[in-house]
Design a protein around this motif. Structure first.
Motif, PDB file in Angstrom:
ATOM      1  N   GLY A 168      -1.936   0.217   0.054  1.00 49.32           N
ATOM      2  CA  GLY A 168      -1.581  -0.976   1.005  1.00 49.32           C
ATOM      3  C   GLY A 168      -1.154  -0.516   2.170  1.00 49.32           C
ATOM      4  N   ALA A 169      -0.786  -1.556   3.123  1.00 52.03           N
ATOM      5  CA  ALA A 169      -0.481  -1.206   4.550  1.00 52.03           C
ATOM      6  C   ALA A 169       0.913  -1.102   4.413  1.00 52.03           C
ATOM      7  CB  ALA A 169      -0.929  -2.259   5.268  1.00 52.03           C
ATOM      8  N   ASN A 170       1.520  -0.055   5.156  1.00 50.79           N
ATOM      9  CA  ASN A 170       2.686   0.315   5.007  1.00 50.79           C
ATOM     10  C   ASN A 170       3.474   0.404   3.917  1.00 50.79           C
ATOM     11  OD1 ASN A 170       5.072   0.716   6.697  1.00 50.79           O
ATOM     12  ND2 ASN A 170       5.614  -1.217   6.897  1.00 50.79           N
ATOM     13  N   HIS A 171       2.816   1.402   3.100  1.00 48.99           N
ATOM     14  CA  HIS A 171       3.398   1.606   1.806  1.00 48.99           C
ATOM     15  C   HIS A 171       3.945   2.851   1.511  1.00 48.99           C
ATOM     16  CE1 HIS A 171       2.485   0.477  -2.503  1.00 48.99           C
ATOM     17  NE2 HIS A 171       2.469   1.702  -2.687  1.00 48.99           N
ATOM     18  N   ASN A 172       5.021   2.964   0.697  1.00 47.37           N
ATOM     19  CA  ASN A 172       5.788   4.181   0.478  1.00 47.37           C
ATOM     20  C   ASN A 172       5.209   4.633  -0.859  1.00 47.37           C
ATOM     21  OD1 ASN A 172       7.454   4.491   2.807  1.00 47.37           O
ATOM     22  ND2 ASN A 172       8.212   2.612   2.111  1.00 47.37           N
ATOM     23  N   TRP A 173       4.638   6.017  -0.877  1.00 53.79           N
ATOM     24  CA  TRP A 173       4.337   6.504  -2.292  1.00 53.79           C
ATOM     25  C   TRP A 173       5.317   7.648  -2.501  1.00 53.79           C
ATOM     26  CZ3 TRP A 173       0.573   5.738   1.693  1.00 53.79           C
ATOM     27  CH2 TRP A 173      -0.362   4.785   1.357  1.00 53.79           C
ATOM     28  N   ASP A 174       6.061   7.803  -3.336  1.00 50.82           N
ATOM     29  CA  ASP A 174       6.958   8.740  -4.084  1.00 50.82           C
ATOM     30  C   ASP A 174       6.645   9.601  -5.192  1.00 50.82           C
ATOM     31  OD1 ASP A 174       9.156  10.500  -4.500  1.00 50.82           O
ATOM     32  OD2 ASP A 174      10.628   8.507  -4.655  1.00 50.82           O
ATOM     33  N   PHE A 175       5.896  10.786  -4.817  1.00 46.88           N
ATOM     34  CA  PHE A 175       5.545  11.649  -5.804  1.00 46.88           C
ATOM     35  C   PHE A 175       6.241  13.050  -5.806  1.00 46.88           C
ATOM     36  CE2 PHE A 175       1.399   9.293  -4.672  1.00 46.88           C
ATOM     37  CZ  PHE A 175       1.316   8.662  -5.690  1.00 46.88           C
ATOM     38  N   SER A 176       7.483  12.778  -5.597  1.00 49.22           N
ATOM     39  CA  SER A 176       8.473  13.774  -5.383  1.00 49.22           C
ATOM     40  C   SER A 176       8.720  14.708  -6.517  1.00 49.22           C
ATOM     41  CB  SER A 176       9.863  13.466  -4.760  1.00 49.22           C
ATOM     42  OG  SER A 176      10.393  12.419  -5.475  1.00 49.22           O
ATOM     43  N   ASN A 177       8.583  14.161  -7.774  1.00 44.60           N
ATOM     44  CA  ASN A 177       8.747  14.714  -9.122  1.00 44.60           C
ATOM     45  C   ASN A 177       7.785  15.544  -9.449  1.00 44.60           C
ATOM     46  OD1 ASN A 177      11.592  13.876  -9.117  1.00 44.60           O
ATOM     47  ND2 ASN A 177      10.774  11.849  -9.934  1.00 44.60           N
ATOM     48  N   LEU A 178       6.508  15.581  -8.935  1.00 46.63           N
ATOM     49  CA  LEU A 178       5.367  16.231  -9.335  1.00 46.63           C
ATOM     50  C   LEU A 178       5.533  17.959  -9.783  1.00 46.63           C
ATOM     51  CD1 LEU A 178       2.716  15.399  -6.725  1.00 46.63           C
ATOM     52  CD2 LEU A 178       2.687  14.624  -9.111  1.00 46.63           C
ATOM     53  N   GLY A 208      -5.214   2.491   2.564  1.00 49.79           N
ATOM     54  CA  GLY A 208      -3.708   2.271   2.363  1.00 49.79           C
ATOM     55  C   GLY A 208      -3.294   3.238   3.695  1.00 49.79           C
ATOM     56  N   TRP A 209      -2.081   3.033   4.218  1.00 49.36           N
ATOM     57  CA  TRP A 209      -1.208   3.927   5.193  1.00 49.36           C
ATOM     58  C   TRP A 209       0.172   3.779   4.926  1.00 49.36           C
ATOM     59  CZ3 TRP A 209       2.365   1.988   8.749  1.00 49.36           C
ATOM     60  CH2 TRP A 209       2.018   0.573   9.003  1.00 49.36           C
ATOM     61  N   GLY A 210       1.044   4.958   5.281  1.00 48.60           N
ATOM     62  CA  GLY A 210       2.316   4.359   5.092  1.00 48.60           C
ATOM     63  C   GLY A 210       2.811   6.040   4.931  1.00 48.60           C
ATOM     64  N   ASP A 211       4.199   5.977   4.198  1.00 47.73           N
ATOM     65  CA  ASP A 211       5.049   7.270   3.960  1.00 47.73           C
ATOM     66  C   ASP A 211       4.748   7.976   2.716  1.00 47.73           C
ATOM     67  OD1 ASP A 211       6.071   7.682   6.490  1.00 47.73           O
ATOM     68  OD2 ASP A 211       7.812   6.520   5.894  1.00 47.73           O
ATOM     69  N   LEU A 212       4.226   9.330   2.538  1.00 40.30           N
ATOM     70  CA  LEU A 212       4.041   9.881   1.324  1.00 40.30           C
ATOM     71  C   LEU A 212       5.228  11.051   0.976  1.00 40.30           C
ATOM     72  CD1 LEU A 212       1.987  10.731  -1.168  1.00 40.30           C
ATOM     73  CD2 LEU A 212       1.017  12.484   0.409  1.00 40.30           C
ATOM     74  N   THR A 213       5.775  10.903  -0.047  1.00 42.66           N
ATOM     75  CA  THR A 213       6.605  11.926  -0.482  1.00 42.66           C
ATOM     76  C   THR A 213       6.231  12.829  -1.666  1.00 42.66           C
ATOM     77  OG1 THR A 213       8.640  10.811   0.456  1.00 42.66           O
ATOM     78  CG2 THR A 213       9.268  12.661  -0.952  1.00 42.66           C
ATOM     79  N   THR A 214       6.086  14.221  -1.288  1.00 42.76           N
ATOM     80  CA  THR A 214       5.663  15.200  -2.640  1.00 42.76           C
ATOM     81  C   THR A 214       6.806  16.136  -2.597  1.00 42.76           C
ATOM     82  OG1 THR A 214       4.695  16.562  -1.230  1.00 42.76           O
ATOM     83  CG2 THR A 214       3.373  14.797  -1.786  1.00 42.76           C
ATOM     84  N   PRO A 215       6.788  17.083  -3.426  1.00 42.88           N
ATOM     85  CA  PRO A 215       7.789  18.244  -3.148  1.00 42.88           C
ATOM     86  C   PRO A 215       7.701  19.054  -1.897  1.00 42.88           C
ATOM     87  CG  PRO A 215       6.694  18.243  -5.286  1.00 42.88           C
ATOM     88  CD  PRO A 215       6.120  17.186  -4.680  1.00 42.88           C
TER      89      PRO A 215
END
Length: 283
Positions: A51-61, A195-202
């Motif tokens: 979605g818009a202004n979304h936060n995806w947290d995939f830091s535990n990959l 979608g757009w927003g902040d994505l977190t990965t390792p």
């Protein structure tokens, strides 16, 4: 001064969280070598969450393997592959639609059928101000070099890429196989920037655009021995790609197949740094 600082503080969140635009400048370049981590097999992540202004947290990959994606000049690929992809002459002497910006070696090579032995694979790509496309590929097929154009080219992105954009294209290729018959493939690609927003990965946290690509692929086979042809629809494939400014390739890509209307993840790839599992240290 206090009023000025208050204004900056109030305005800053809107600057940080504003959506980005992706253009040709954010695609790979010749001689780029980009490390990725790969997770093979099913995963419990919900890739539809967006979605818009979304936060995806995939830091535990947790990755299975790492590899380097390399982007090389077209002129450095085998000569037989360059007929279509390194010929800038206008029609009818050249192939301007397929004159490519660079190539990337594919290892391990893709599998099309147990009948084919495929080696030394290169995918060819073209960048322009309005699109990023795969123009075709070169490969050794059962020991013989082949060079295949996508007709028309497979348009992966249309620029500029912004939230809410949609695009679609159909691409095909086909070739004769000595002592067997014919193999071809047609791909319908439908893209949505959903979608757009902040994505977190390792690898870190990035401002991103999310592109969802739905691929409907049909294989065409003709057997000389049977004198019969077959159309074989594949399960719908879905690519979820998070793009960040200046990163070349997606900072995260999730590939899935659709079964009964639901995506089943089969591969996750994300930009990463060198990582090692240390099992012991000798004093």
């Amino acid at each position: 001064m206090k009023k000025f600082l208050f204004s900056i503080t109030t305005f800053l969140p809107f600057v940080v969280n504003s959506q980005i635009t992706i253009s040709k400048a954010d695609m790979p370049n010749v001689n780029d070598t980009l490390r990725v981590s790969i997770i093979n097999g099913p995963n419990s992540i919900d890739p539809e969450n967006t979605g818009a202004n979304h936060n995806w947290d995939f830091s535990n990959l947790q990755f299975d393997i790492q590899k380097i994606d390399s982007f090389v000049s077209v002129g450095s690929t085998p000569w037989g592959y360059q007929i279509y992809f390194n010929n800038p002459l206008p029609d009818p002497w050249g192939y301007p639609e397929h004159y490519s910006s660079y190539a990337t070696p594919i290892d391990p090579p893709p599998t099309y059928s147990d009948t084919f032995q495929i080696d030394e694979v290169f995918y060819f790509f073209k960048e322009s101000s309005d699109q990023y496309s795969q123009t075709g590929f070169g490969a050794q097929l059962n020991g013989l070099p082949i060079s295949q154009r996508y007709i028309p080219v497979d348009v992966i992105y249309e620029f500029p890429l912004d939230f809410g954009n949609t695009s679609a294209c159909t691409s095909s290729f086909g070739f004769l196989i000595p002592d067997y018959g014919y193999y071809g493939r047609t791909t319908q690609r439908d893209n949505t920037v959903d979608g757009w927003g902040d994505l977190t990965t390792p690898f870190g946290t990035f401002q991103t655009l999310r592109v969802k690509s739905v691929l409907d692929i049909t294989d065409t086979l003709f057997s000389d021995s049977l004198q019969q042809g077959f159309l074989i629809p594949r399960p719908t494939e879905i690519e979820y790609k998070w793009l960040a400014a200046g990163k070349g390739i997606p900072v995260l890509q999730i590939n899935a197949n659709e079964f009964f209307g639901f995506p089943v993840i089969n591969k996750i790839v994300y930009r990463d740094s060198v990582r090692m599992d240390i099992v012991g240290i000798k004093n």
